[in-house]
Every structure is written in C-alpha cells, then in structure tokens.
Write a protein that holds these residues in place. Sequence first.
Motif, PDB file in Angstrom:
ATOM      1  N   UNK C  52      31.321  23.498  18.401  1.00 59.47           N
ATOM      2  CA  UNK C  52      32.249  24.418  17.744  1.00 59.47           C
ATOM      3  C   UNK C  52      31.619  25.766  17.418  1.00 59.47           C
ATOM      4  N   UNK C  55      32.032  27.858  20.533  1.00 64.50           N
ATOM      5  CA  UNK C  55      33.424  28.231  20.806  1.00 64.50           C
ATOM      6  C   UNK C  55      33.891  29.310  19.822  1.00 64.50           C
ATOM      7  N   UNK C  74      43.360  36.475  25.973  1.00 60.70           N
ATOM      8  CA  UNK C  74      44.116  35.348  26.494  1.00 60.70           C
ATOM      9  C   UNK C  74      45.263  35.859  27.391  1.00 60.70           C
ATOM     10  N   UNK C  77      43.906  37.099  30.569  1.00 62.39           N
ATOM     11  CA  UNK C  77      43.468  35.989  31.430  1.00 62.39           C
ATOM     12  C   UNK C  77      44.640  35.440  32.230  1.00 62.39           C
ATOM     13  N   UNK C  95      31.892  34.635  26.216  1.00 62.86           N
ATOM     14  CA  UNK C  95      33.267  34.862  25.783  1.00 62.86           C
ATOM     15  C   UNK C  95      34.152  33.634  25.970  1.00 62.86           C
ATOM     16  N   UNK C  96      34.993  33.350  24.955  1.00 62.82           N
ATOM     17  CA  UNK C  96      36.020  32.315  25.066  1.00 62.82           C
ATOM     18  C   UNK C  96      37.349  33.009  24.803  1.00 62.82           C
ATOM     19  N   UNK C  97      38.178  33.100  25.816  1.00 61.94           N
ATOM     20  CA  UNK C  97      39.348  33.979  25.784  1.00 61.94           C
ATOM     21  C   UNK C  97      40.635  33.273  25.370  1.00 61.94           C
ATOM     22  N   UNK C  98      40.648  32.729  24.167  1.00 62.73           N
ATOM     23  CA  UNK C  98      41.871  32.145  23.607  1.00 62.73           C
ATOM     24  C   UNK C  98      41.995  32.620  22.171  1.00 62.73           C
ATOM     25  N   UNK C 122      44.851  26.867  18.979  1.00 59.09           N
ATOM     26  CA  UNK C 122      44.386  28.255  18.962  1.00 59.09           C
ATOM     27  C   UNK C 122      45.222  29.119  18.025  1.00 59.09           C
TER      28      UNK C 122
END
Lengths: 143, 143, 143, 143
Positions: C52, C55, C74, C77, C95-98, C122
């Motif tokens: 976590x 993320x 997001x 994406x 990067x986490x794109x949400x 999210x």
Amino acid sequence: MTDISLAKALKIITAAFAAGKEHGFKPLSVVVLDAGGHVKAFQRQDGASMMRFEIASGKAYGALAVGAGSRWLNAQAETRPHFLEGLSAVSGGRIVAVPGGVLIRDRKNAIIGAVGVTGDTSDNDERAAVAGIEAAGFTPDAG
Amino acid sequence: MTDISLAKALKIITAAFAAGKEHGFKPLSVVVLDAGGHVKAFQRQDGASMMRFEIASGKAYGALAVGAGSRWLNAQAETRPHFLEGLSAVSGGRIVAVPGGVLIRDRKNAIIGAVGVTGDTSDNDERAAVAGIEAAGFTPDAG
Amino acid sequence: MTDISLAKALKIITAAFAAGKEHGFKPLSVVVLDAGGHVKAFQRQDGASMMRFEIASGKAYGALAVGAGSRWLNAQAETRPHFLEGLSAVSGGRIVAVPGGVLIRDRKNAIIGAVGVTGDTSDNDERAAVAGIEAAGFTPDAG
Amino acid sequence: MTDISLAKALKIITAAFAAGKEHGFKPLSVVVLDAGGHVKAFQRQDGASMMRFEIASGKAYGALAVGAGSRWLNAQAETRPHFLEGLSAVSGGRIVAVPGGVLIRDRKNAIIGAVGVTGDTSDNDERAAVAGIEAAGFTPDAG
C-alpha cells in the motif's frame, strides 16, 4: 548436459539441512539452480531472515556465471574488486561473491547445476552445500 | 510472529523524536517496517533533507534482510565490502549499511519489524531508534 | 513555496483515517509527499495489504508529476494509454494512474505537496484524501 | 499473524503436485511466499520451462500486494489495464496478473502467505493452488 531432476534437487536440500542440524548451524536456506541458472528448488528453514532466497541464489548464480565455486569469486573480490563490480553489473545485480555457492558436476564432470546455501558463516554454508551434493550422488565443485 | 500495529509504530516514532529532542539531535526521520520489510509508518521532521525516507528505509531493510542490526552490516562492509555489494545488488539496491537500523523483537524474541533512523550521526540515529523501540515496550536488537 | 510541515501532514493523515472510519471504508493507507515529491509522512492502517505504501505514493507522485489530481491521469489513461506508458517510463516506474492522488494547495494556490490514499475503491480513496486536506486547512485539487 | 512454517509450505507444494497428477495437468511449478512476499519454498517439476519460478512468484506476489487472489488482478487488468501497469511499475516489475496466485489464510482469517502455481492453464493452476492450501489445513482465498 543432463538436467538435474527435482527429486535429486530435493535430496540435495534435505541433506544440506541434515548437515546443518548435525553441526548445529543456524537456520539455513538452500537453493538449487539448473545448469541455465534457473531456480529448480528452494527451501528456507524457519527462523531464517527474509532475504535468504536472494542471497542463496546470488551465490549459486555467481558460481554458474564463471564456472567456479563462489569461493573463487570471493578470492577475486579481494584481489581485484573491480572485476567483481563488473561481473555484478553485467549480470544485472545477481551475484553474491562469498563462499556457499557450489557447482554440481555429474559423472562425466559436466556442470548440471549449482547449489547456494546461506544462513551460517560462509564457510559453514559451503560445507552444507558440499554435503548436500555428495549425498545426492554428484560431485561438488567449490572452487 | 505478531504484526506490529500502527499504534505501536507511531509510539516508536514519537519516542525516537523525543530522544532526539532531549539530546539535541538534528532533525530526524524515522521509518517503521513490518517483519516483511514493508513500510508501516514514517515521519520526517521539518528541516530534514529530501532523501531521508530512502536512507531510513535502507537501514531498516538491511537489518531485516540479514536478521541483524545495520551496525553488523557496517562491520561487514569494513571487512568484506564485496559481500555488502552483493547484498545490495540482490536486494535491488535497497540497503544502507550504517548504524541506525534496529530490529524490533517481541516478548518471544521474534522479529516483528525494524526501525530506521537518520538525520544525526549514525551512532545517534541508532540511539534514537533504540529509545523508540524500548518506549513502545519491545526489545531493540541493534546488532 | 511553503513546505508542508510534519504537523500539518499528520493532521491530513489523521483526518483521512477519520473519514474512512466514518464511511466504513476498508483499512486505508495515506502518504503525504512534499512539493518535490519526497515522502514527508505515511501511515498504513492495520489490515491493509503489503504494497500500500507504493500504491499510495504512486498516486501522489503521479499527481505532482503533471500538476493535476490522479483522476486526470486516469482519464488520460483511458483516452491515450500510450501517454501514461510514457509518463510511467520517464518517471522510472513511479506512477499509479487511478483516483486517490490529490494535490495540496495553500492560500496562494501554490502546490505544497500531494496526498495519496489507497485501500478502498479509488473514488473513496479520493474522498478520504480530500477530507484530510480540508481538515488541515488547505485546498484539495483532485483534478 | 502466524508465519507459515517450512513443513506446511512443503505440504502445500506436495498436495498441489498431487492435484496436478490426479487431473493430468502439465508439469507444474509451485512457490510459497510468506506474508511479507518473501520466498519460503519452491519446486519446479521436471519438464517445466525455465522461467516458471518468476511466473509463479509473480502471481503470488501480486496477490499479497493487494490482498486478493490474482484472479482479481486479472479482472482489474481487463477493465482498467492502466491500473495494473501502475501496480507493476511500483512493485518493481514483480506482478503477473493472471489466476494461479492464491492467498493462504489461517483460522483467524489472517493472511499468512500466498501460493503461486504455473504450468497448465491459469484456471487449472489456481485449482492446484487451492488443493494444496486446503490439504495443509489452511483456507485458500482465490479472489
């Protein structure tokens, strides 16, 4: 080249653990890589720390990388450290250059894999690896 | 093995900062990793430099990787630096081998996590980590 | 640019957790990055899974990378995935794109950091981030 | 949280192989990771291809990363692929998002590790993982 079988790999691990128990070593972790450096079997004894798979694999992979036990790499590291740095770099960071990585040779002296042991002193790790390989009927090459 | 709770982790950090204040240390940064090396909590005091999370984590992760305080890694680095290079490589570059990484042991002597402190001298970082762990009711293992 | 203080960062985290508790969210993990994208504070609630931190950081880092909440990433994406692949590549995979990454703006509308929340859906992660930032007296920018 | 013992990990692997044999699956490879995602035990059956350790580990690691079976990651990948790309990136490229990664839960429903199986179809890999976990007396969580 004969591929090391899973049954033989498990014999090696079991015998390495037995040697550890007999000599009162700390919890050991043992990996068997095939001749291509790919993981065949691994076991980490209870009480062993979290990165032991990577360390065991690093010793075995280093041995296969140069065709000599990791003890040879350790000696190289002491006389020309820049060589080990180069080996580490071109391997993608996969080598741990201390004793405990031992080649497995068959009756025709061909390399069929390598064992990596970690958990006690490096010298004792190597002893356990040698015991395991011999118990499985192969010839250990510790460099 | 008991997972270290967030409440306990925060106690450790608060007490480490208190030790820093009492002794007049520079701004500290303290991370608590769980027994698997994953980040549980972190705080960087105002005035601390930008990469302190990575440094603190590197000390704590190194300790968990081998099951000893980072002071032990520091000693290894002085006698056989190539071993530390190998550890660093197979860890994916996650280890900082200087004092300040201290294991957290519970009443059954099991490792339930590790603390990493950075910001003052390494010896003082370690003092703060030890103080934090003791204040939370655990046993520090600095190696 | 005003640097976000540790005291304010901890207020954000505490308030985000309170929002999670009020709405019955799953265990949350909350990171606060400073305006340079460096970790200021982080807490992972008990019961949250092991990755976590990565993320939460990925959402906050992505937001700072482009100066917009991760919800914007997001949306990008979904319409041009190759852009996100490029962003991910040049960021070094950070990067986490949400949704869940929200910028922190001060009274002068300057970006002083970002919050990343993960653990529930999210959309709910984003709600918790917004609540945390508002409770600390700043303006959330979710994109 | 109870650490999964080596004895239990080996029971899981043996039973997974037995399920594979009973159903006529292709050669399987089975890894058991502890709750922190570190390798506890692994075995690759004869005839299995060379990268099976990495694939099996990727399924199990992915499951632990998010606290759900890898089947859930597979579903996520189909609806929002950019999320999986972000997870993969921040994990350092350690996730394989197809069925076959199953969490191991103990009697208190705590996650004590994960199993990853590869070698046959993903659905059958998952079946073998579930069989292995059940035979060891734990509860499988396939997502």
